[in-house]
Design an enzyme around this catalytic site. Structure first.
Site, PDB file in Angstrom:
ATOM      1  N   GLU A  56       1.534   1.829   7.433  1.00  0.00           N
ATOM      2  CA  GLU A  56       0.340   0.959   7.452  1.00  0.00           C
ATOM      3  C   GLU A  56       0.301  -0.040   8.447  1.00  0.00           C
ATOM      4  O   GLU A  56      -0.681  -0.618   9.005  1.00  0.00           O
ATOM      5  CB  GLU A  56       0.229   0.092   5.950  1.00  0.00           C
ATOM      6  N   PHE A 118       3.605  -0.607 -11.388  1.00  0.00           N
ATOM      7  CA  PHE A 118       4.203   0.304 -10.411  1.00  0.00           C
ATOM      8  C   PHE A 118       3.043   0.009  -9.223  1.00  0.00           C
ATOM      9  O   PHE A 118       1.932  -0.212  -9.182  1.00  0.00           O
ATOM     10  CB  PHE A 118       3.954   1.638 -10.659  1.00  0.00           C
ATOM     11  N   GLN A 119       3.809  -0.309  -7.947  1.00  0.00           N
ATOM     12  CA  GLN A 119       3.163  -0.444  -6.767  1.00  0.00           C
ATOM     13  C   GLN A 119       2.243  -1.796  -6.937  1.00  0.00           C
ATOM     14  O   GLN A 119       1.282  -1.934  -6.339  1.00  0.00           O
ATOM     15  CB  GLN A 119       2.535   0.696  -6.221  1.00  0.00           C
ATOM     16  N   LYS A 168      -7.997  -1.333  -8.994  1.00  0.00           N
ATOM     17  CA  LYS A 168      -8.500  -0.013  -9.353  1.00  0.00           C
ATOM     18  C   LYS A 168      -9.606   0.199 -10.509  1.00  0.00           C
ATOM     19  O   LYS A 168     -10.570   0.933 -10.163  1.00  0.00           O
ATOM     20  CB  LYS A 168      -7.251   1.075  -9.753  1.00  0.00           C
ATOM     21  N   MET A 486      14.484  -7.949  27.652  1.00  0.00           N
ATOM     22  CA  MET A 486      14.298  -9.300  27.667  1.00  0.00           C
ATOM     23  C   MET A 486      15.295 -10.093  26.684  1.00  0.00           C
ATOM     24  O   MET A 486      15.781 -11.193  27.117  1.00  0.00           O
ATOM     25  CB  MET A 486      12.813  -9.627  27.022  1.00  0.00           C
TER      26      MET A 486
END
Lengths: 588, 186
Positions: A56, A118-119, A168, A486
């Site tokens: 993502e 969940f999630q 949802k 760097m």
């Protein structure tokens, strides 16, 4: 839940319809349980293209590349929990660089919120400080309006990322769709016109200034191509020198007569000394970032400072200015030009001539000079060749973060806005590869090159799969020094050459890696072969991973050490011993 | 932070010391912020203060327009003039914020806070507490043979002063609402 009737639709359908209503053509995303209804609706239509990413974070950087190269908002779709938390780095990156994004995230159903489902994650809580605005939509009837408002907020005023979190059950429930034109006007309407009195005052300063300098930033690019045109007209008509931040490159052409090059920590000598010595500084859409100012107390001590910015909080945040003008850069420049012309196009010719003579002396220092080698490829040389061989092509450049990024900013020239995509404010390693894919999706025929370091590039290399799947022929030009360049440079200058964990062993064989992804790999280590290898990369019809083995210990100069003012720049290796004092070492 | 020995005045989010060059007087300002009363709006305002290292001395919030769903947040904050201006600008650019008024600089304003103070004691201390409460115009809202709960409204300074006097007389608990403020005049 609203009663189903003739024109009612599910929340999921509404989301896709709202995106179409907003003119969205591409969505970058990754499916998961909490967004399956939306993915089902995407499956049933052909207007919106979905780019399946591999992580993502990649989706958000792709949307950033898309947004910055088109001027349109980028759209991201992710699932709940880890989908949303993976987007956080990208959101923060977009917030700091003012990139308009609309991120839609799934959420557990409303009746499960707060149960550690969940999630489940508190997505609006987590993303509140890294978005311009976010919403949790608990009622399908408010969904379409919220999405339209989200686009308005993301693109109005100072642009930025917004997030809409959609449970949802809200996606399944039905309600009436509200069209884009039908939503009630948002009270969020940032002011775009600058105060005419202040603009007139600035014109008066322009007319008298002996040593003026334009200091421009990403705000010019965000304001649109018209703003860049106006800037060019103003700069060319006044004959004033102009420098730009990393984010503003391309607003004024690098080939332009008055161009001084980038300013700041690794900016050009002439640009930084012009900032230090000017008597009138006109900041247009830049924000006095700490990479630009160096030691604040000694920043441009003798200048009158004007600051044009659409965000009132940018004014006097870091540097006190004498003449603030809150407004959109394009609108303010238009008024400024009009007023300056109507007053007879006056400038202080005598003063300017002397000023340019001084600048010419500074330019003669040739601060980007480096010792080339016949045996190893110097990173600067690689970029000079890349520039020479791609000049004039329909070219877009993205970068990762580090030395290569600064060299790219120094050695590549941009003659148009929206051609240069880099992570400026947040400095996100792993930005460039996904951003290049986002740019390529928006400009399928263009040559899109990600100038990378091998360490940054590895951070999101999984997105090569995305490039392959969606036939995005992005060129990954990796300046491979087998070091975190760097970090290594700072350790050399600040930490007694103790190179603590800035060396990565077990790097992959990038050519084999390319083959594993099914794309082309090119390796080059001899300066004599470089031109042919670059041409091979450009000509190849598909993604390329170019492993350019460069000098391992090259440092990036010029450099303003931490805590030093603009007139104490380091130009090369000889000047680096013991320059950074304890006070400076604290700074990043 | 302490390990790096960053001097006082450094901001926690930036390596550069932005405050020091302008380190002038620290002022106290009362800000009235009119916001949409929507979920998360208070977290947004508080998060802005903590994220950018600003101070909150007191904060009150309640919906003041039930039809328009607007809440008024009254914040008492401290900082140099530059920081105060920054706070106002940062608040002003939050999307759900409709207006930010600095009641400290925009003409005279009325500030009031309500406090409940529980004082327990017997004998002379109890009588003295009641006598002082009369002087401060505090009302007794609960009373037992061994305690009073006083209710008083006033400026934060007045409440501080009263609480200080009650301390040796058996002050047990204090509950304060934080400041509500309005500008004077029409």
């Amino acid at each position: 839940m609203t009663q189903a009737n003739a024109s009612a639709m599910t929340g999921a359908k509404m989301i896709v319809k709202a995106l179409k209503d907003q003119g969205v053509e591409v969505v970058f995303g990754y499916p998961g349980g909490a967004v399956l209804p939306i993915y089902d609706e995407l499956f049933l239509q052909n207007d919106i293209r979905h780019i399946l990413v591999r992580h993502e974070q990649g989706a958000v950087h792709m949307a950033e590349g898309y947004a910055r190269s088109t001027g349109k908002p980028g759209v991201v779709l992710v699932t709940s929990g880890p989908g949303a938390t993976n987007a956080v780095t990208g959101l923060t990156d977009a917030l700091l660089d003012s990139i308009p994004l609309v991120v839609l995230s799934g959420q557990v159903p409303t009746f499960m919120i707060g149960t550690d489902g969940f999630q489940e994650a508190d997505t609006v809580g987590i993303t509140r400080p890294c978005t311009k605005m976010n919403w949790l939509v608990k009622d399908t009837a408010k969904l379409a309006e919220t999405i339209h408002t989200a686009f308005h907020v993301a693109t109005s005023g100072r642009p930025g990322p917004v997030l809409v979190d959609i449970p949802k059950d809200v996606q399944f429930a039905q309600a009436e769709y509200v069209a884009r034109e039908k939503i009630k006007t948002s009270h969020y309407q940032p002011r775009v016109k600058g105060d005419i009195e202040a603009i007139t005052k600035l014109v008066e300063l322009l007319e008298k200034a002996e040593r003026p300098v334009f200091y421009t930033g990403g705000g010019v690019i965000n304001s649109g191509t018209a703003a860049s045109q106006l800037l060019r007209e103003l700069v060319d008509a006044t004959g004033f020198p102009i420098t730009s931040t990393l984010m503003g490159l391309g607003a004024y052409p690098a080939s332009g007569r008055n161009w001084l090059g980038m300013l700041g920590m690794h900016g050009l000598y002439e640009a930084n000394l012009a900032m230090h010595g000017c008597d009138l500084m006109i900041n247009i859409g830049a924000r006095f970032d700490d990479r630009i100012t160096g030691r604040v107390a000694d920043f441009s001590p003798h200048s009158v400072k004007a600051h044009i910015d659409i965000d009132p909080s940018s004014i006097n945040k870091v540097i006190r200015v004498d003449l603030p003008i809150v407004g959109d850069v394009g609108h303010v420049l238009e008024d400024m030009l009009r007023i300056w012309k109507s007053r007879g196009r006056k400038v202080n010719k005598e003063g300017l001539a002397k000023w340019w003579a001084q600048i010419t002396e500074w330019k003669a220092v040739d601060c980007l000079d480096y010792k080339n080698s016949e045996k190893t490829i110097k990173p600067q040389y690689a970029l000079q060749r890349l520039e020479a061989l791609t000049k004039g092509m329909d070219r877009y450049i993205t970068t990762e973060v580090g030395q290569h990024q600064m060299w790219a900013a120094q050695f590549l020239g941009f003659d148009a806005p929206n051609r240069w995509m880099t992570s400026g404010g947040l400095g996100t390693m792993g930005y460039g590869l996904p951003a290049s894919i986002g740019v390529q999706v928006a400009h399928p025929e263009a040559l899109v090159i990600n100038v990378a370091g091998e360490a940054s590039w590895l951070m999101n290399m999984q997105e090569m799969g995305t490039a392959m799947q969606f036939r995005a022929p992005v060129k990954q030009f990796i300046l491979n020094n087998e070091r975190l360049g760097m970090v290594r440079q700072w350790q050399e200058l600040l930490h007694g050459e103790r190179y603590s964990h800035s060396w990565s062993e077990s790097l992959p064989d990038f050519v084999k890696l390319a083959e594993a992804f099914g794309c082309k790999g090119i390796k080059c280590s001899d300066p004599k072969d470089l031109d042919d290898a670059i041409m091979e990369m450009i000509r190849y019809d598909g993604p390329v991973i170019f492993d350019c083995l460069v000098e391992k210990h090259e440092n990036c100069f010029p450099m303003i050490p931490s805590g030093k003012p603009h007139n104490e720049m380091l130009l090369g290796e000889a000047e680096t011993q013991g320059v950074i004092k304890a006070g400076g070492a604290v700074l990043v | 932070m302490s390990a790096l020995n960053i001097t006082k005045g450094s901001s926690s989010h930036s390596a550069y010391d932005l405050r020091d060059p302008y380190a002038e007087v620290i002022e106290s300002h009362t800000l009235a912020v009119l916001v949409d009363n929507e979920s998360g709006v208070l977290a947004r305002v508080i998060g802005l203060f903590s994220g950018r290292g600003y101070n909150i001395d007191s904060l009150t919030v309640a919906e003041v327009d039930h039809t328009g769903h607007r809440s008024r947040i009254t914040i008492v904050t401290r900082g140099t003039p530059q920081v105060i201006e920054q706070i106002k600008a940062q608040l002003g650019r939050l999307v759900p914020v409709h207006a930010v008024n600095d009641l400290t600089v925009e003409g005279p304003a009325v500030q009031r806070e309500l406090a409940l103070l529980k004082v327990a004691g017997k004998g002379d201390a109890r009588i003295e507490a009641l006598r002082l409460a009369e002087i401060f115009r505090a009302n007794v809202v609960d009373s037992t043979l061994e305690s009073f709960v006083f209710e008083m409204t006033g400026t934060p300074e007045k409440i501080d002063a009263f609480a200080e006097l009650m301390r040796p007389l058996g002050l047990r608990e204090v509950a304060r609402t934080g400041v509500a403020a309005l500008s004077r005049g029409a």
